[in-house]
Design a protein around this motif. Structure first.
Motif, PDB file in Angstrom:
ATOM      1  N   GLU A 238       1.028  -1.071   0.164  1.00  0.00           N
ATOM      2  CA  GLU A 238      -0.024  -0.012  -0.099  1.00  0.00           C
ATOM      3  C   GLU A 238       0.997   1.305   0.148  1.00  0.00           C
ATOM      4  O   GLU A 238       1.744   1.300   0.761  1.00  0.00           O
ATOM      5  CB  GLU A 238      -0.854  -0.183   1.247  1.00  0.00           C
ATOM      6  N   ASP A 239       0.560   2.133  -0.969  1.00  0.00           N
ATOM      7  CA  ASP A 239       1.247   3.542  -0.944  1.00  0.00           C
ATOM      8  C   ASP A 239       0.997   4.189   0.405  1.00  0.00           C
ATOM      9  O   ASP A 239       0.120   4.039   1.015  1.00  0.00           O
ATOM     10  CB  ASP A 239       1.150   4.165  -2.032  1.00  0.00           C
ATOM     11  N   TRP A 240       1.664   5.223   0.487  1.00  0.00           N
ATOM     12  CA  TRP A 240       1.658   6.250   1.889  1.00  0.00           C
ATOM     13  C   TRP A 240       0.320   6.983   1.483  1.00  0.00           C
ATOM     14  O   TRP A 240      -0.111   7.427   0.288  1.00  0.00           O
ATOM     15  CB  TRP A 240       3.040   7.138   1.791  1.00  0.00           C
ATOM     16  N   THR A 241      -0.465   7.360   2.713  1.00  0.00           N
ATOM     17  CA  THR A 241      -1.501   8.435   2.775  1.00  0.00           C
ATOM     18  C   THR A 241      -1.278   9.050   3.902  1.00  0.00           C
ATOM     19  O   THR A 241      -0.455   8.900   4.967  1.00  0.00           O
ATOM     20  CB  THR A 241      -2.589   7.668   2.944  1.00  0.00           C
ATOM     21  N   ALA A 242      -1.694  10.362   3.812  1.00  0.00           N
ATOM     22  CA  ALA A 242      -1.526  11.333   5.203  1.00  0.00           C
ATOM     23  C   ALA A 242      -1.820  10.776   6.297  1.00  0.00           C
ATOM     24  O   ALA A 242      -1.454  11.079   7.438  1.00  0.00           O
ATOM     25  CB  ALA A 242      -2.217  12.651   4.812  1.00  0.00           C
ATOM     26  N   ALA A 243      -3.021   9.873   6.410  1.00  0.00           N
ATOM     27  CA  ALA A 243      -3.399   9.133   7.555  1.00  0.00           C
ATOM     28  C   ALA A 243      -2.244   8.482   8.321  1.00  0.00           C
ATOM     29  O   ALA A 243      -2.552   8.037   9.549  1.00  0.00           O
ATOM     30  CB  ALA A 243      -4.814   8.511   7.187  1.00  0.00           C
ATOM     31  N   GLN A 244      -1.314   7.989   7.421  1.00  0.00           N
ATOM     32  CA  GLN A 244      -0.265   7.069   8.265  1.00  0.00           C
ATOM     33  C   GLN A 244       0.667   7.961   8.738  1.00  0.00           C
ATOM     34  O   GLN A 244       1.518   7.446   9.704  1.00  0.00           O
ATOM     35  CB  GLN A 244       0.243   6.212   7.003  1.00  0.00           C
ATOM     36  N   ALA A 245       0.814   9.112   8.727  1.00  0.00           N
ATOM     37  CA  ALA A 245       1.706  10.048   9.318  1.00  0.00           C
ATOM     38  C   ALA A 245       1.354  10.170  10.961  1.00  0.00           C
ATOM     39  O   ALA A 245       0.599  10.681  11.274  1.00  0.00           O
ATOM     40  CB  ALA A 245       1.785  11.496   8.664  1.00  0.00           C
TER      41      ALA A 245
ATOM     42  N   ALA B  65      22.060  10.550   7.798  1.00  0.00           N
ATOM     43  CA  ALA B  65      20.952  10.484   6.827  1.00  0.00           C
ATOM     44  C   ALA B  65      20.336   9.132   6.735  1.00  0.00           C
ATOM     45  O   ALA B  65      19.128   9.051   6.531  1.00  0.00           O
ATOM     46  CB  ALA B  65      21.855  10.822   5.372  1.00  0.00           C
ATOM     47  N   ILE B  66      21.353   8.226   6.902  1.00  0.00           N
ATOM     48  CA  ILE B  66      20.593   6.712   6.615  1.00  0.00           C
ATOM     49  C   ILE B  66      19.627   6.357   7.716  1.00  0.00           C
ATOM     50  O   ILE B  66      18.530   6.015   7.581  1.00  0.00           O
ATOM     51  CB  ILE B  66      21.921   5.547   6.840  1.00  0.00           C
ATOM     52  N   VAL B  67      20.156   6.616   9.024  1.00  0.00           N
ATOM     53  CA  VAL B  67      19.439   6.283  10.202  1.00  0.00           C
ATOM     54  C   VAL B  67      18.129   7.061  10.181  1.00  0.00           C
ATOM     55  O   VAL B  67      16.860   6.590  10.330  1.00  0.00           O
ATOM     56  CB  VAL B  67      19.984   6.471  11.580  1.00  0.00           C
ATOM     57  N   LEU B  68      18.103   8.238   9.936  1.00  0.00           N
ATOM     58  CA  LEU B  68      16.776   9.320   9.864  1.00  0.00           C
ATOM     59  C   LEU B  68      15.828   8.820   8.492  1.00  0.00           C
ATOM     60  O   LEU B  68      14.808   8.654   8.841  1.00  0.00           O
ATOM     61  CB  LEU B  68      17.210  10.675   9.528  1.00  0.00           C
ATOM     62  N   ARG B  69      16.387   8.513   7.477  1.00  0.00           N
ATOM     63  CA  ARG B  69      15.709   8.270   6.303  1.00  0.00           C
ATOM     64  C   ARG B  69      14.905   6.813   6.408  1.00  0.00           C
ATOM     65  O   ARG B  69      13.738   6.642   6.331  1.00  0.00           O
ATOM     66  CB  ARG B  69      16.390   8.262   4.999  1.00  0.00           C
ATOM     67  N   ASP B  70      15.896   6.038   7.048  1.00  0.00           N
ATOM     68  CA  ASP B  70      15.083   4.608   7.284  1.00  0.00           C
ATOM     69  C   ASP B  70      13.907   4.607   8.242  1.00  0.00           C
ATOM     70  O   ASP B  70      12.891   3.987   8.406  1.00  0.00           O
ATOM     71  CB  ASP B  70      16.286   3.526   7.754  1.00  0.00           C
ATOM     72  N   PHE B  71      13.891   5.380   9.309  1.00  0.00           N
ATOM     73  CA  PHE B  71      13.160   5.804  10.385  1.00  0.00           C
ATOM     74  C   PHE B  71      12.033   6.224   9.663  1.00  0.00           C
ATOM     75  O   PHE B  71      10.782   5.780  10.113  1.00  0.00           O
ATOM     76  CB  PHE B  71      13.483   6.501  11.579  1.00  0.00           C
ATOM     77  N   LEU B  72      12.067   7.173   9.049  1.00  0.00           N
ATOM     78  CA  LEU B  72      11.027   7.901   8.474  1.00  0.00           C
ATOM     79  C   LEU B  72      10.175   7.017   7.350  1.00  0.00           C
ATOM     80  O   LEU B  72       8.956   7.120   7.386  1.00  0.00           O
ATOM     81  CB  LEU B  72      11.234   9.225   7.571  1.00  0.00           C
ATOM     82  N   MET B  73      10.928   6.127   6.780  1.00  0.00           N
ATOM     83  CA  MET B  73      10.364   5.174   5.586  1.00  0.00           C
ATOM     84  C   MET B  73       9.662   4.167   6.320  1.00  0.00           C
ATOM     85  O   MET B  73       8.398   3.788   5.881  1.00  0.00           O
ATOM     86  CB  MET B  73      11.322   4.742   4.475  1.00  0.00           C
ATOM     87  N   THR B  74      10.102   3.586   7.436  1.00  0.00           N
ATOM     88  CA  THR B  74       9.838   2.373   8.019  1.00  0.00           C
ATOM     89  C   THR B  74       8.443   2.711   8.752  1.00  0.00           C
ATOM     90  O   THR B  74       7.410   1.847   8.766  1.00  0.00           O
ATOM     91  CB  THR B  74      10.772   1.734   8.706  1.00  0.00           C
ATOM     92  N   THR B  75       8.456   3.864   9.289  1.00  0.00           N
ATOM     93  CA  THR B  75       7.144   4.286  10.245  1.00  0.00           C
ATOM     94  C   THR B  75       6.077   4.863   9.382  1.00  0.00           C
ATOM     95  O   THR B  75       5.113   5.299   9.741  1.00  0.00           O
ATOM     96  CB  THR B  75       7.581   5.110  11.423  1.00  0.00           C
ATOM     97  N   ARG B  76       6.611   5.384   8.219  1.00  0.00           N
ATOM     98  CA  ARG B  76       5.678   5.986   7.018  1.00  0.00           C
ATOM     99  C   ARG B  76       5.281   7.261   7.623  1.00  0.00           C
ATOM    100  O   ARG B  76       4.108   8.030   7.657  1.00  0.00           O
ATOM    101  CB  ARG B  76       4.561   5.145   6.877  1.00  0.00           C
ATOM    102  N   ALA B  77       6.292   7.765   8.501  1.00  0.00           N
ATOM    103  CA  ALA B  77       5.948   9.333   9.163  1.00  0.00           C
ATOM    104  C   ALA B  77       5.802  10.367   8.123  1.00  0.00           C
ATOM    105  O   ALA B  77       5.128  11.228   8.398  1.00  0.00           O
ATOM    106  CB  ALA B  77       7.231   9.736  10.114  1.00  0.00           C
ATOM    107  N   VAL B  78       6.515  10.284   7.070  1.00  0.00           N
ATOM    108  CA  VAL B  78       6.342  11.451   5.959  1.00  0.00           C
ATOM    109  C   VAL B  78       6.068  10.676   4.499  1.00  0.00           C
ATOM    110  O   VAL B  78       6.248   9.512   4.497  1.00  0.00           O
ATOM    111  CB  VAL B  78       7.498  12.165   5.895  1.00  0.00           C
ATOM    112  N   ASP B  79       5.751  11.592   3.720  1.00  0.00           N
ATOM    113  CA  ASP B  79       5.345  11.155   2.182  1.00  0.00           C
ATOM    114  C   ASP B  79       6.827  10.831   1.741  1.00  0.00           C
ATOM    115  O   ASP B  79       7.656  11.764   1.384  1.00  0.00           O
ATOM    116  CB  ASP B  79       4.707  12.469   1.450  1.00  0.00           C
TER     117      ASP B  79
END
Length: 286
Positions: A52-59, A111-125
């Motif tokens: 499933e692609d990202w939606t704002a509700a996942q942030a 950069a790696i740890v922040l981006r991985d966290f944001l992608m894994t938790t779907r915190a941002v688009d």
């Protein structure tokens, strides 16, 4: 009266101090792995792989957490520009190249740890983040050609400011796992700042007037990197409004402590040029 040292001569004169501080940095740095800080169990595929692609509700992050993490990952991810800048100025081989490599690797890990966290938790688009990242890295940043001491001063200011931003972001974070990441990054920032700060101190002992001019010039034009976030505005404004990094913090917790560390207003070994540069600092720093 002898002429000021050239950049090559100053690099050679600073080499022993640089070696000592490189060894100190490596010895003081605590090993850590970026993957340990990422909640991989929360991750799932995007639509490209049948998910499933990202939606704002996942942030799930607060505005403060999201802004702090997004700005930090973009600045850290733009490390090729900073690497080129530093590598050009510190082009003598040996300890200087070792330090550039070490510093770049540490910034990349941030950069790696922040981006991985944001992608894994779907915190941002993820699509928007990638678009902004490409645009920001393509644009790079514009900086004048600087001498060695100017560069050392610049990065002492930059890394001190980065440490402050990440410490403050950790204090304000409502997501404890993200707070841990910010705290971990801040420790690296502070150690990096110490390396540059100590090299400036050594340069002041070798070339007082030249170094004081560099300090005056770099303090006068110092500003943290700015990222334009679509629909949100300038990162500097966002960080200020969030209480993460303000002009007052920059003056009181970045500039003034460094000036004190370098003993700027107590030294008595300046000539006319160094004294004039110091007077400029005194008139601009209240």
């Amino acid at each position: 009266m002898t002429s000021p040292k050239t950049d090559a001569e100053l690099l050679a004169a600073l080499e022993e101090v640089a070696e000592e501080n490189y060894d100190r940095h490596v010895g003081a740095a605590q090993d850590w792995e970026s993957h340990d800080f990422v909640p991989w169990a929360e991750g799932r595929n995007f639509a490209f792989l049948g998910g499933e692609d990202w939606t704002a509700a996942q942030a799930g992050l607060t505005d403060v957490d999201r802004i702090a993490a997004t700005v930090s990952v973009l600045i850290a991810d733009n490390l090729p520009a900073y690497h080129r800048d530093l590598a050009f100025s510190l082009r003598k081989k040996g300890v200087w190249w070792k330090w550039i490599g070490r510093w770049t690797a540490e910034e990349n890990r941030h950069a790696i740890v922040l981006r991985d966290f944001l992608m894994t938790t779907r915190a941002v688009d993820p699509v928007e983040l990638e678009r902004v990242r490409i645009e920001y890295m393509t644009e790079g940043y514009s900086a004048p050609s600087l001498h060695v001491v100017d560069m050392l001063v610049k990065y002492a200011l930059d890394e001190t400011a980065a440490g402050l931003r990440h410490r403050r972001a950790a204090e304000l974070a409502t997501e404890p796992r993200l707070a841990a990441i910010f705290s971990r990054i801040a420790q690296d920032d502070e150690l990096q700042a110490t390396f540059f700060r100590n090299l400036v101190s050594a340069a002041l002992d070798i070339e007082p007037d030249l170094s004081m001019r560099a300090i005056a010039d770099r303090v006068a034009d110092f500003a943290v990197p700015v990222v334009e976030l679509p629909g949100q505005g300038s990162s500097s404004t966002l960080l200020e409004n969030a209480g993460i990094y303000t002009p007052e913090m920059q003056s009181e917790q970045v500039v003034k402590p460094l000036l004190q560390e370098w003993n700027v207003f107590e030294r008595n070994d300046f000539g006319a040029d160094g004294t004039a540069a110091r007077d400029e600092i005194a008139s601009s720093v209240s």
